[in-house]
Design an enzyme around this catalytic site. Structure first.
Site, PDB file in Angstrom:
ATOM      1  NE  ARG A 237      -4.216  -1.532   0.025  1.00  0.00           N
ATOM      2  CZ  ARG A 237      -4.300  -2.544  -0.833  1.00  0.00           C
ATOM      3  NH1 ARG A 237      -3.341  -2.749  -1.710  1.00  0.00           N
ATOM      4  NH2 ARG A 237      -5.349  -3.349  -0.829  1.00  0.00           N
ATOM      5  CD  GLU A 266      -2.882   3.051  -5.488  1.00  0.00           C
ATOM      6  OE1 GLU A 266      -3.881   2.311  -5.608  1.00  0.00           O
ATOM      7  OE2 GLU A 266      -1.800   2.645  -5.052  1.00  0.00           O
ATOM      8  CG  HIS A 285      -3.040  -0.968  -7.126  1.00  0.00           C
ATOM      9  ND1 HIS A 285      -3.441  -0.301  -6.006  1.00  0.00           N
ATOM     10  CD2 HIS A 285      -3.065  -2.297  -6.776  1.00  0.00           C
ATOM     11  CE1 HIS A 285      -3.713  -1.166  -5.035  1.00  0.00           C
ATOM     12  NE2 HIS A 285      -3.489  -2.387  -5.487  1.00  0.00           N
TER      13      HIS A 285
HETATM   14  P1  NAD Z   1      -1.357 -11.343   5.115  1.00  0.00           P
HETATM   15  O1  NAD Z   1      -2.370 -10.900   6.102  1.00  0.00           O
HETATM   16  O2  NAD Z   1      -1.237 -12.786   4.774  1.00  0.00           O
HETATM   17  O3  NAD Z   1       0.109 -10.852   5.595  1.00  0.00           O
HETATM   18  C1  NAD Z   1       0.363  -9.619   6.188  1.00  0.00           C
HETATM   19  C2  NAD Z   1       1.439  -9.830   7.261  1.00  0.00           C
HETATM   20  O4  NAD Z   1       1.793  -8.556   7.796  1.00  0.00           O
HETATM   21  C3  NAD Z   1       0.955 -10.696   8.443  1.00  0.00           C
HETATM   22  O5  NAD Z   1       1.876 -11.756   8.656  1.00  0.00           O
HETATM   23  C4  NAD Z   1       0.930  -9.732   9.604  1.00  0.00           C
HETATM   24  O6  NAD Z   1       1.275 -10.342  10.856  1.00  0.00           O
HETATM   25  C5  NAD Z   1       1.984  -8.728   9.187  1.00  0.00           C
HETATM   26  N1  NAD Z   1       1.886  -7.472   9.910  1.00  0.00           N
HETATM   27  C6  NAD Z   1       0.785  -6.856  10.397  1.00  0.00           C
HETATM   28  N2  NAD Z   1       1.120  -5.736  11.057  1.00  0.00           N
HETATM   29  C7  NAD Z   1       2.465  -5.633  10.970  1.00  0.00           C
HETATM   30  C8  NAD Z   1       3.405  -4.690  11.455  1.00  0.00           C
HETATM   31  N3  NAD Z   1       3.005  -3.628  12.176  1.00  0.00           N
HETATM   32  N4  NAD Z   1       4.691  -4.900  11.189  1.00  0.00           N
HETATM   33  C9  NAD Z   1       5.102  -5.980  10.483  1.00  0.00           C
HETATM   34  N5  NAD Z   1       4.251  -6.912  10.009  1.00  0.00           N
HETATM   35  C10 NAD Z   1       2.957  -6.737  10.256  1.00  0.00           C
HETATM   36  O7  NAD Z   1      -1.611 -10.465   3.824  1.00  0.00           O
HETATM   37  P2  NAD Z   1      -1.120 -10.780   2.325  1.00  0.00           P
HETATM   38  O8  NAD Z   1      -2.148 -11.577   1.619  1.00  0.00           O
HETATM   39  O9  NAD Z   1       0.285 -11.261   2.388  1.00  0.00           O
HETATM   40  O10 NAD Z   1      -1.170  -9.299   1.715  1.00  0.00           O
HETATM   41  C11 NAD Z   1      -0.245  -8.302   2.143  1.00  0.00           C
HETATM   42  C12 NAD Z   1      -0.649  -6.950   1.590  1.00  0.00           C
HETATM   43  O11 NAD Z   1      -0.480  -6.941   0.173  1.00  0.00           O
HETATM   44  C13 NAD Z   1      -2.126  -6.572   1.767  1.00  0.00           C
HETATM   45  O12 NAD Z   1      -2.356  -5.993   3.038  1.00  0.00           O
HETATM   46  C14 NAD Z   1      -2.364  -5.584   0.678  1.00  0.00           C
HETATM   47  O13 NAD Z   1      -2.102  -4.276   1.181  1.00  0.00           O
HETATM   48  C15 NAD Z   1      -1.309  -5.917  -0.367  1.00  0.00           C
HETATM   49  N6  NAD Z   1      -1.867  -6.372  -1.668  1.00  0.00           N
HETATM   50  C16 NAD Z   1      -1.525  -5.667  -2.784  1.00  0.00           C
HETATM   51  C17 NAD Z   1      -2.002  -6.068  -4.037  1.00  0.00           C
HETATM   52  C18 NAD Z   1      -1.613  -5.328  -5.321  1.00  0.00           C
HETATM   53  O14 NAD Z   1      -2.265  -5.510  -6.354  1.00  0.00           O
HETATM   54  N7  NAD Z   1      -0.576  -4.525  -5.341  1.00  0.00           N
HETATM   55  C19 NAD Z   1      -2.859  -7.183  -4.120  1.00  0.00           C
HETATM   56  C20 NAD Z   1      -3.178  -7.895  -2.958  1.00  0.00           C
HETATM   57  C21 NAD Z   1      -2.670  -7.475  -1.732  1.00  0.00           C
END
Ligand code: NAD
Length: 319
Positions: A237, A266, A285
């Site tokens: 993000r 965005e 994105h």
């Molecule tokens: P997920 O929930 O499996 O993993 C997120 C991880 O971040 C978890 O392990 C959590 O414990 C950790 N986390 C939470 N707070 C934290 C902190 N303060 N410090 C460090 N780690 C922390 O999620 P995911 O499926 O791996 O997705 C991750 C991110 O990817 C989503 O939140 C979303 O923002 C982004 N995303 C982007 C796209 C894109 O098209 N660019 C698509 C899907 C997801």
């Protein structure tokens, strides 16, 4: 049953079918909906799907027939879930659909910074190879990943998958996460503190969600703790990065390169500081958007609706 999709275009620009949802009732699909048209368009609908169009408290309260809001994405901050709960409206999201696509894309951004494939190809087409004195040339330092260290901030689904791919390239992984699953550690991959990750990583990839605790996690202070010449990747993000601080670090050379698929606002505004940065790659994105991944999203949206209709809703975010 009246079903409305407020902003279907990015999920299905024409290469997928809405028929899975259509079979549940009378479906209207809008490509996009301006915020001031939401109330009018959802009027009388029992089922509403949205991807990025906000569904506010006022919109929810305007439609007493509304029963279910399906979010066509993982992040559901655009729906006022508390108001939905109050009104007895179930809100479901799509928790996982793009893990492989986003991890692959994070690596694509890293590889682009290592090789500048697109730019070299453009140079060849512009005649630079033809007119070159030597049999080859390159315009940027070329970087081999084997033996280098990738720092992964947020070691969840996408972070872990990115690490697996990076390890296949011979990289070592330093992971930082609020919650640690020691079973994921190996001689090539271990959890460390954020400071240790910042100090020892050759490249850093962001995969944590946007929370108040993670907003601006990449800023001038954390950048100062990084190795000189570090590369930064953000497919998570935009607001995780203080963009003016990253611009300054790129322009000073402290950060050798950055590649992001997400920015603070965005679509990107033309005064975004990252547009003034050297060695900066920005894409619109698209990490989530291969057809395979959008098809999976569509299938889960249909399953969510089916589960709701069956009386046992799944992936509910406002229990
Ligand atoms: P997920 O929930 O499996 O993993 C997120 C991880 O971040 C978890 O392990 C959590 O414990 C950790 N986390 C939470 N707070 C934290 C902190 N303060 N410090 C460090 N780690 C922390 O999620 P995911 O499926 O791996 O997705 C991750 C991110 O990817 C989503 O939140 C979303 O923002 C982004 N995303 C982007 C796209 C894109 O098209 N660019 C698509 C899907 C997801």
């Amino acid at each position: 049953m009246k079903i409305v999709i407020l902003d279907g275009y990015t999920e299905n620009p024409g290469d997928l079918s809405w028929e899975g949802i259509e079979k549940f009732g009378d479906l209207t699909v809008y490509d996009r909906t301006p915020e001031d048209k939401v109330i009018e368009r959802i009027s009388g609908a029992e089922i509403v799907f949205t991807n990025k169009t906000p569904v506010s408290k006022a919109a929810i309260e305007s439609n007493p027939k509304l029963q279910f809001i399906g979010v066509l994405a993982t992040g559901y901050n655009i729906v006022n879930v508390a108001a939905a709960k109050e009104a007895g409206v179930v809100v479901s999201n799509i928790p996982t659909y793009g893990t492989d696509a986003v991890a692959q894309y994070a690596m694509a951004l890293l590889l682009e910074m290592c090789h500048h494939v697109g730019e070299h190809s453009d140079c060849v087409k512009a005649g630079e190879w033809t007119n070159n004195k030597d049999w080859c040339f390159w315009n940027h330092p070329l970087i081999e990943l084997a033996g280098k260290t990738l720092g992964v901030i947020g070691f969840g689904r996408i972070g872990q998958r990115t690490a697996e791919i990076a390890m296949a390239f011979g990289m070592n992984i330093l992971a930082y996460d609020e919650y640690q699953n020691k079973a994921l550690e190996s001689d090539r991959c271990r959890y460390v503190s954020l400071d240790e990750l910042l100090a020892n990583s050759d490249a850093i990839s962001l995969h944590c969600p946007l929370f108040p605790s993670t907003e601006g996690i990449i800023n001038k202070d954390t950048i100062a703790k990084m190795k000189d010449g570090v590369m930064i990747i953000n497919t998570s993000r935009g607001p995780l990065i203080v963009e003016a601080d990253l611009r300054d670090a790129l322009n000073s050379g402290k950060v050798a390169g950055a590649a992001v698929d997400v920015v603070s606002t965005e679509p990107i505004k033309m005064d975004n500081p990252l547009l003034q940065a050297k060695n900066m790659i920005i894409t619109p994105h698209i990490a989530w958007a291969p057809k395979e991944s959008r098809k999976r999203l569509m299938d889960i949206a249909v399953e969510n609706l089916q589960a709701f209709v069956n009386g046992s809703p799944e992936n509910v975010v406002n229990k």
